[in-house]
Write a protein that holds these residues in place. Structure first.
Motif: not given
Ligand code: B12
Lengths: 398, 208
Positions: A222-226, A120-124
Motif C-alpha cells: 500500500d505504501k509503495v502504491q501511495k 524502508e520506514d520512511e514511506y510515510d
C-alpha cells in the motif's frame, strides 16, 4: 543564420513534427539518440565531454552536420561533473576522477538497505511531503556536503546549495544556447525537452533501489502504491515546466522497471500513475511524450494502447518493432528498430538493408522515425551510422 | 505439518510463514539439512517458474531475501557443511558497466543449483577475470554486459584470457540485454545465454 540553413531547419522541423503526429512527412526523419558515439566521432574522451559540456555540444553538432540528422538530442552525456562536484552527489562516478578517462560516467543505484537513500520506514514521510523529504532527508544522504535541518549548518552546506544552484542555471543557459547553435549551424532540431520518469522508476532508481523496492512491493504494497501516487503530480509538473513552451518538440519518458513486473504489479504500481502523467500532458498541455521503451515492452502493448491517439511516439528497443507497428501503428508514431549489435559489428550493407525494411514496413504510411534500438554509444561504427543516413535519404522519401 | 510445508511457503513467497515453519521444525528436531533441501528445491522451482514467465524479477529477489533469513535461522553448521559444490564458475559484469541486477540473478540461480560462484561484482577489469579463473580453476566464466559500449570490454577480456594461456581451460558465456549471437561470435565467446536459466543450463552441461 544563413538563409538556406533557416530553410533546412524549417523543413526538418516540419518533417519531425509531422512524423511525430503519426502523419506522412516528405521523408522519414533521422532522429538518432546518440551518446558516446558523438564524443568518439569528434575525437573527445569520455572525461572531456563529462567535464566540459561545450565539448559535448560541439561533438553533437559535428555529427548532426556530417550525418545530416534531422533531429537529435543536444547532449546525451547528461552528467556534467561540475554539477556533481558542486552538489557533492555521491551516486555518480566520473571519468578521469573515479574512472578511466575513456569509460562513460556511472550511476550507482543503492544496492542494499544500508545504502538506500530512503529507508524502508520512511514511506510515510515521502508520501506526506515529497519535496520536504527530498530536501531534508534525501539530499543530505546523496550529497557529501549538504546537511539536514536537524544538523548545525556548515560552510560546505551553504556553498553546495549556492554553487549547485548557480551551476544548474549555468548549464540550463548553455543548453539553450546549444539548441540555438544546433539550429543555426546544422539546421538540426533539438528533439526533446523535459524528461519524465514513471513514479515507480524514481522510487527504484533514486530513492530505494530496485532490490529494496522488490521487497517493499510484498512487505508494504500500500505504501509503495501511495508513494507512486504522491510523486505523480511532481513528475508531471517537472515535465510540464521543462517542456518546450512552443510545444513543437515532445518530452521523453525513460521506461525502466516495468518490464520486470507481473501483470498485477504492473497494473498496480507502474501503469496508473504513469498513464495519468502522459494523458495530462497531452490533454491539458498539448505535449507529446516519447515513450522510450528500454528493453522489451511488447507484453504491455495492450496497456500502452489505452493512451490517447498521438499522445506518444513509441520507441522500440528490444521489442519486435513490426509487431508494435501492427498493434499500435494506427494510433502512434514509432521510432527505433536498428539493432545496436549491427551498428557495432555489421557492415554498411547490412545496416542499409535493415533500414530499408523498417522504412518499407513500419514507415510505409508515415509516422516512423529512424533511430537505433538503444542509445548509440561508441561501439557504433561511423560507416554504419553513415549507412543509416544514406538508407534514409535513399528509401525514405514519400 | 506436512513435509512439504516449508517448500510450499517459500514457493508462495510467504515470508513470515517460512520463518515460522523453519523455527518450529528446528524445535521439533527436524534436521537442518532436510529443511535446507526443501528451501533449495523451492528456489529451483521459482527459477523454473521465472523461465515460464509465471514469476518475475522482484519475486526472484524477494525469494533470495527470504532464503537468506531462513538460512540464518539454520545456524552456522549448515553453512559450513553444505553439499559438495558441483563446480566453480566465475561471474562478473564487464569493465565500464555497473548494471548488476541480471548478473545477480545468474549468480543466484547458479548458487541455488549447487555451483560455487566467484562473484566479481561490477565494472570488472579483464585482469581480474583472468586472476579469478586461475585461482579458482573454474571451467566456466560468465560475463554480463548491459551496455553496447562495453562490447569492447568483452573482447578485451577474451583476449586477456587467451594471453594468459588459459583459453582452453574455460568456456566463456555472455549475456545481458544488448548481447546477441552476433556479439558472441564477434567477441570470440562460446555461448550466449538469453536469460539466467540458459546460463545455468550451459554451466550444468560444462560440468556434466
Ligand atoms: C535498470 C537499468 C539501469 C539501472 C541499473 C541498476 C543496476 N543496479 O543494475 C541504472 C538506472 C543505474 C542504469 C544506468 C545506466 N544505464 Co541502464 N538500463 C537499465 C534497464 C532499464 C534494465 C536493466 C535490468 O536491470 N534488467 C533486468 C535484468 C533482470 O535483465 P538483464 O540484465 O537483461 O538480465 C537478464 C538476461 O539478460 C540474462 N543475463 C544478464 N547477464 C547475463 C550474463 C550471463 C553470463 C548470462 C548467461 C545471462 C545473463 O539473465 C537475466 C535474467 O534472465 C536497461 C534496459 C533494459 N530493459 O535492458 C537499461 C540500459 C541497459 N541502460 C542503458 C544506459 C545507456 C545506461 C546509462 C549509461 C545511462 C546513462 N547515460 O545514464 C547508465 C550506465 C551506467 C554504467 N556505466 O553502467 C542502455 C544501454 C544502451 C546501450 N547502447 O547499450 C539501456 C539498454 C537502455 C536503453 N535502451 O538505452 N540503468
Amino acid at each position: 543564420m544563413p538563409e538556406n540553413m533557416e530553410k533546412v531547419y524549417q523543413e526538418r522541423l516540419e518533417r519531425y513534427k509531422t512524423a511525430n503526429r503519426n502523419e506522412k512527412p516528405d521523408r522519414v526523419p533521422l532522429r538518432p539518440f546518440a551518446a558516446e558515439f558523438t564524443s568518439k566521432y569528434a575525437g573527445y574522451t569520455a572525461q572531456e565531454v563529462t567535464h566540459e559540456y561545450e565539448k559535448a555540444f560541439e561533438a553533437v553538432r559535428r555529427c548532426a552536420k556530417d550525418f545530416q540528422w534531422d533531429a537529435t538530442v543536444v547532449n546525451m552525456i547528461y552528467v556534467w561533473s561540475g554539477l556533481v562536484d558542486h552538489f557533492g552527489q555521491k551516486y555518480y562516478k566520473v571519468p578521469g576522477i573515479e574512472l578511466d578517462p575513456n569509460v562513460g560516467f556511472q550511476y550507482f543505484e543503492p544496492a542494499d538497505e544500508q545504502g538506500a537513500f530512503m529507508k524502508e520506514d520512511e514511506y510515510d514521510a515521502l508520501i506526506e511531503s515529497p519535496t520536504e523529504f527530498l530536501a531534508n532527508v534525501w539530499m543530505p544522504r546523496i550529497s557529501k556536503y549538504v546537511v539536514g535541518p536537524q544538523d548545525s549548518n556548515t560552510y560546505r552546506n551553504n556553498m553546495a546549495w549556492l554553487k549547485g544552484g548557480l551551476s544548474l542555471m549555468a548549464y540550463g543557459g548553455a543548453v539553450g544556447a546549444a539548441n540555438e547553435k544546433l539550429k543555426t549551424e546544422c539546421g538540426t532540431v533539438s528533439c526533446v525537452s523535459g524528461p519524465i520518469k514513471a513514479p515507480f522508476d524514481i522510487l527504484a532508481d533514486k530513492l530505494r533501489g530496485f532490490r529494496q523496492v522488490s521487497m517493499d512491493v510484498y512487505r508494504q504494497p500500500d505504501k509503495v502504491q501511495k508513494a507512486c501516487e504522491a510523486l505523480m503530480p511532481y513528475l508531471y509538473m517537472n515535465a510540464k515546466v521543462a517542456a518546450d513552451p512552443t510545444k513543437q518538440v515532445p518530452v521523453s519518458v525513460w521506461l525502466h522497471r516495468g518490464t520486470m513486473f507481473s501483470k498485477d504489479m504492473y497494473e498496480r504500481f507502474f501503469w496508473p500513475t504513469l498513464k495519468e502523467i502522459i494523458i495530462k500532458l497531452w490533454e491539458e498541455d498539448d505535449i507529446q511524450t516519447i515513450w522510450y521503451a528500454e528493453g522489451n515492452w511488447d507484453k504491455w502493448l495492450q496497456y500502452t494502447k489505452e493512451l490517447p491517439e498521438k499522445s506518444i511516439i513509441y520507441h522500440s528497443d528490444k521489442g519486435d518493432i513490426f509487431e508494435v507497428h501492427k498493434q499500435v501503428g494506427d494510433k502512434f508514431a514509432i521510432s527505433g528498430g536498428v539493432p545496436n549489435d549491427l551498428l557495432a559489428f555489421g557492415t554498411p550493407e547490412e545496416v542499409k538493408e535493415v533500414c530499408k525494411k523498417l522504412i518499407q514496413t513500419v514507415g510505409k504510411d508515415g509516422g516512423y522515425l529512424m533511430d537505433a534500438q538503444a542509445i548509440i554509444q561508441s561501439d557504433a561504427k561511423a560507416e554504419n551510422m553513415k549507412a543509416m543516413t544514406e538508407a534514409t535519404l535513399e528509401y525514405g522519401e514519400y | 505439518m506436512s513435509n512439504n510445508d516449508i517448500y510450499e511457503a517459500l514457493v508462495n513467497l510467504e515470508e513470515k510463514k517460512v520463518k515460522q515453519l523453519v523455527s518450529q521444525s528446528l524445535e521439533k528436531g527436524m534436521a537442518p539439512e532436510e529443511i535446507m533441501e526443501q528451501l533449495q528445491k523451492a528456489l529451483i522451482e521459482i527459477g523454473d517458474r521465472f523461465e515460464r514467465e509465471e514469476c518475475y524479477v522482484p519475486d526472484l529477489i524477494y525469494s533470495g531475501a527470504i532464503m537468506k533469513d531462513a538460512v540464518e535461522l539454520l545456524g552456522p553448521k549448515i553453512k559450513e557443511k553444505g553439499a559438495e559444490a558441483k563446480g566453480k564458475v566465475v561471474v562478473g559484469t564487464v569493465y565500464g558497466d555497473i548494471h548488476d541486477i541480471g548478473k545477480d540473478l545468474v549468480v543466484m540461480l547458479l548458487q541455488n543449483a549447487g555451483f560455487d560462484v566467484v562473484d566479481l561484482g561490477v565494472d570488472v577489469k579483464p585482469e581480474k577475470f583472468v586472476e579469478a579463473i586461475k585461482e579458482s580453476g573454474a571451467k566456466v566464466v560468465g560475463m554480463s554486459c548491459l551496455l553496447t559500449i562495453s562490447f569492447d570490454a568483452i573482447s578485451k577480456t577474451v583476449k586477456a584470457i587467451e594471453d594468459a594461456g588459459i583459453r582452453d581451460q574455460v568456456s566463456i558465456m555472455i549475456g545481458g540485454a544488448p548481447v546477441t549471437e552476433l556479439v558472441k561470435d564477434k567477441t570470440g565467446c562460446d555461448y550466449y545465454g538469453k536469460d539466467a536459466i540458459h546460463g545455468l543450463r550451459f554451466v550444468s552441461e560444462a560440468y556434466s
